[in-house]
Write a protein that holds these residues in place. Structure first.
Motif, PDB file in Angstrom:
ATOM      1  N   LYS A 383       0.840  -1.190   0.000  1.00  0.00           N
ATOM      2  CA  LYS A 383       0.000   0.000   0.000  1.00  0.00           C
ATOM      3  C   LYS A 383       0.878   1.245   0.000  1.00  0.00           C
ATOM      4  O   LYS A 383       2.002   1.229   0.501  1.00  0.00           O
ATOM      5  CB  LYS A 383      -0.923   0.009   1.236  1.00  0.00           C
ATOM      6  N   VAL A 384       0.328   2.332  -0.545  1.00  0.00           N
ATOM      7  CA  VAL A 384       1.070   3.595  -0.612  1.00  0.00           C
ATOM      8  C   VAL A 384       0.289   4.661   0.137  1.00  0.00           C
ATOM      9  O   VAL A 384      -0.948   4.698   0.101  1.00  0.00           O
ATOM     10  CB  VAL A 384       1.310   4.011  -2.083  1.00  0.00           C
ATOM     11  N   LEU A 385       1.006   5.520   0.854  1.00  0.00           N
ATOM     12  CA  LEU A 385       0.379   6.583   1.634  1.00  0.00           C
ATOM     13  C   LEU A 385       0.154   7.803   0.757  1.00  0.00           C
ATOM     14  O   LEU A 385       1.105   8.362   0.200  1.00  0.00           O
ATOM     15  CB  LEU A 385       1.266   6.950   2.823  1.00  0.00           C
ATOM     16  N   LYS A 394      -3.444  -3.672  -4.649  1.00  0.00           N
ATOM     17  CA  LYS A 394      -4.030  -4.961  -5.050  1.00  0.00           C
ATOM     18  C   LYS A 394      -2.946  -5.969  -5.447  1.00  0.00           C
ATOM     19  O   LYS A 394      -3.237  -6.981  -6.075  1.00  0.00           O
ATOM     20  CB  LYS A 394      -5.045  -4.782  -6.182  1.00  0.00           C
ATOM     21  N   ASP A 395      -1.713  -5.670  -5.059  1.00  0.00           N
ATOM     22  CA  ASP A 395      -0.602  -6.579  -5.284  1.00  0.00           C
ATOM     23  C   ASP A 395      -0.032  -7.041  -3.949  1.00  0.00           C
ATOM     24  O   ASP A 395       0.014  -6.265  -2.980  1.00  0.00           O
ATOM     25  CB  ASP A 395       0.524  -5.901  -6.072  1.00  0.00           C
ATOM     26  N   ALA A 411      -3.215 -10.279  -5.877  1.00  0.00           N
ATOM     27  CA  ALA A 411      -3.938 -10.926  -4.784  1.00  0.00           C
ATOM     28  C   ALA A 411      -4.676 -12.170  -5.268  1.00  0.00           C
ATOM     29  O   ALA A 411      -4.800 -13.162  -4.551  1.00  0.00           O
ATOM     30  CB  ALA A 411      -4.926  -9.937  -4.165  1.00  0.00           C
ATOM     31  N   ASP A 412      -5.152 -12.136  -6.527  1.00  0.00           N
ATOM     32  CA  ASP A 412      -5.881 -13.300  -7.044  1.00  0.00           C
ATOM     33  C   ASP A 412      -4.962 -14.309  -7.730  1.00  0.00           C
ATOM     34  O   ASP A 412      -5.416 -15.269  -8.326  1.00  0.00           O
ATOM     35  CB  ASP A 412      -7.004 -12.871  -7.998  1.00  0.00           C
ATOM     36  N   ASP A 413      -3.622 -14.082  -7.671  1.00  0.00           N
ATOM     37  CA  ASP A 413      -2.674 -15.035  -8.236  1.00  0.00           C
ATOM     38  C   ASP A 413      -2.106 -15.991  -7.177  1.00  0.00           C
ATOM     39  O   ASP A 413      -1.279 -16.841  -7.496  1.00  0.00           O
ATOM     40  CB  ASP A 413      -1.502 -14.303  -8.909  1.00  0.00           C
ATOM     41  N   VAL A 414      -2.533 -15.822  -5.941  1.00  0.00           N
ATOM     42  CA  VAL A 414      -2.083 -16.731  -4.886  1.00  0.00           C
ATOM     43  C   VAL A 414      -2.760 -18.089  -5.065  1.00  0.00           C
ATOM     44  O   VAL A 414      -3.951 -18.174  -5.362  1.00  0.00           O
ATOM     45  CB  VAL A 414      -2.407 -16.145  -3.498  1.00  0.00           C
TER      46      VAL A 414
END
Length: 526
Positions: A383-385, A394-395, A411-414
């Motif tokens: 995440k970035v502030l 989403k990575d 996230a959906d590649d796990v």
């Protein structure tokens, strides 16, 4: 006073960077700025100064000066005004890199209208979705594509060919720009599939200023560089990092027109003595597999990549070939570049496989599901502030003890198999180290016993058989944990890719889900 372009070290980047100093690079102000002026017109005083070398797949090069593009785009801006195009109007540009493309792109922005780059390989569905979303008043394309768009209601479609460009000579070669910094300049579409509604990211003229952070520290651009980016300017990397940023610095850049060919690229890198290149991981993999890779000598000093992780075998090969570290530049179309490896900074050790560290002034962290900062080595979401809030990428990723970031897949590649959590990226990297593998993609597929197992789709140099399958499985097991290997392998002639060239794992997952559904349906009907 020194400008940010005068510094090359990592230490200086952290010490001297500020938003105010970014503005010092440009002619414009926080109130008034125009991308076409910053990228083209202000560098056009020298009539011989080369702006762009367009490397065409058919073998010829097109050399364009800043003066030529400045004059052509001004004439085009007058033509647009004559057609009733004004500030805020959308104008679509569906052309390959060429005199026609740059004339059109910069001419649109000079008028205050909004340029909408469209990929030339889009079919009717891809065009329809984007045209329907942004509702352009005019669309400029080539002879080949005009039949796909000329019947679109309320859209004026024009072919930009040599005759059209010659006819522009009747217009004035000078045009006065009057855009505000906050005026919209470009609608940039993300690379969704043609069956999905893609997102349009809306950029103002001052986005060029923000972009310079990635240019300076992600691609390492500095005065004197000869910079090549083979990515299509229809996409974010090819347009912003590959075209606008280096032109804003007055550099000579290279662009690739037509179907990408690694051998043709290598020839151009050598002949035109390019010193800096930024490309997608796919481009580098194709260079590795080119039969002409050792035919030429090169002048490359800085290398960067973005879009998706690069496998370690390709990374090592490219570094040996060019004698320069391959530096990651990580970000998304929505949030911009946030992690870089500072190409050209002698005091920044590049760690193979890493995404680098945050851009100057940036704050990036890896968080767990509860929003807590993960310890080094622990996978979470990056995440970035921004403006006091944490924006998810989403990575997935992790950090090491030295503060470097590492990508762990979308996230959906796990893949979760028998309780084990596995990364598709790591498995693909291991597969690609096999000498007979050209490309690979890994996904999770349903399994009655384990919940999911890894299925790999492999493009190989030799016919896929049981022996090659066993060799690949053994190779992966020897590199990763014993459970972390593809239990299923499908040998294919090619992998599905997004229009931007990334491996399209989602399409593979949908393909596999469709197979399962077809197997279930006959049973459910009994």
């Amino acid at each position: 006073m020194n400008k940010l372009t005068d510094y090359t070290s990592y230490a200086d980047a952290q010490h001297h960077w500020s938003v105010e100093k970014l503005w010092d690079i440009f002619d414009g102000s926080r109130e008034q700025l125009n991308i076409a002026h910053e990228c083209i017109d202000r560098h056009a005083t020298d009539p011989e100064r080369v702006a762009i070398i367009v490397v065409h797949a058919d073998g010829h090069d097109e050399i364009l000066t800043y003066r030529e593009i400045a004059q052509d785009s001004s004439r085009f801006a007058h033509y647009l005004a004559e057609q009733g195009i004004g500030p805020g109007d959308r104008v679509a540009v569906m052309l390959e890199p060429s005199r026609a493309f740059y004339t059109t792109l910069f001419g649109v922005m000079k008028t205050g209208a909004i340029a909408v780059p469209l990929f030339t390989l889009f079919g009717p569905d891809g065009i329809r979705l984007r045209v329907g979303d942004c509702a352009p008043k005019m669309l400029f394309t080539n002879d080949e594509k005009i039949s796909m768009v000329e019947d679109t209601p309320s859209l004026v479609s024009v072919v930009v060919n040599n005759a059209f460009l010659t006819d522009l000579s009747r217009y004035d070669e000078r045009y006065t720009v009057r855009t505000g910094s906050d005026d919209l300049a470009i609608f940039q579409y993300t690379s969704g599939t043609t069956r999905e509604q893609p997102d349009a990211i809306k950029h103002s003229h001052k986005a060029l200023v923000t972009l310079m952070v990635a240019a300076l520290y992600g691609t390492g651009l500095r005065p004197g560089d000869r910079f090549f980016c083979p990515s299509s300017p229809a996409w974010g990397h090819g347009l912003w990092h590959g075209t606008l940023a280096p032109l804003a610095l007055g550099l000579t850049i290279g662009a690739f027109s037509g179907r990408y060919n690694a051998s043709r690229l290598l020839q151009a890198l050598s002949e035109h003595k390019f010193t800096n290149m930024s490309a997608a991981a796919t481009h580098y993999r194709m260079i590795r597999n080119s039969p002409d890779v050792n035919t030429y000598s090169y002048s490359i000093k800085k290398l960067s990549f973005t879009g998706e992780p690069i496998d370690s075998a390709t990374e090592s090969f490219i570094e040996d070939l060019f004698g320069a570290s391959v530096c990651s530049m990580y970000g998304t179309t929505e949030i911009g570049v946030i992690l870089v490896s500072y190409p050209g900074a002698d005091d920044f050790p590049v760690k193979n496989g890493s995404l680098g560290k945050p851009i100057p002034g940036g704050v990036v962290e890896v968080h767990d599901a509860d929003g807590n900062v993960c310890l080094p080595g622990t996978v979470g979401e990056m995440k970035v502030l921004r403006r006091g809030a944490w924006i998810p990428t989403k990575d997935l990723g992790r950090t090491d003890e030295d503060g470097y970031f590492y990508h762990a897949g979308r996230a959906d590649d796990v893949i979760i198999s028998a309780g084990w959590t596995m990364s598709a990226v790591e498995i693909e990297d291991a597969i690609l180290k096999h000498p007979d593998v050209l490309e690979a993609a890994a996904i999770g597929v349903p399994d009655e016993l384990r919940g999911q197992v890894v299925k790999a789709f492999v493009v190989a140099k030799r016919p896929g058989d049981e022996q090659l399958k066993q060799d690949i499985q053994d190779s992966v097991r020897s590199q990763l944990s014993q459970h972390e290997y593809p239990r299923q392998i499908a040998f294919v002639s090619e992998l599905p890719k997004t229009p931007a060239g990334k491996v399209h794992r989602k399409k593979l997952r949908e393909q596999e889900a469709g197979k399962v559904q077809r197997e279930i349906e006959p049973i459910s009907q009994q």
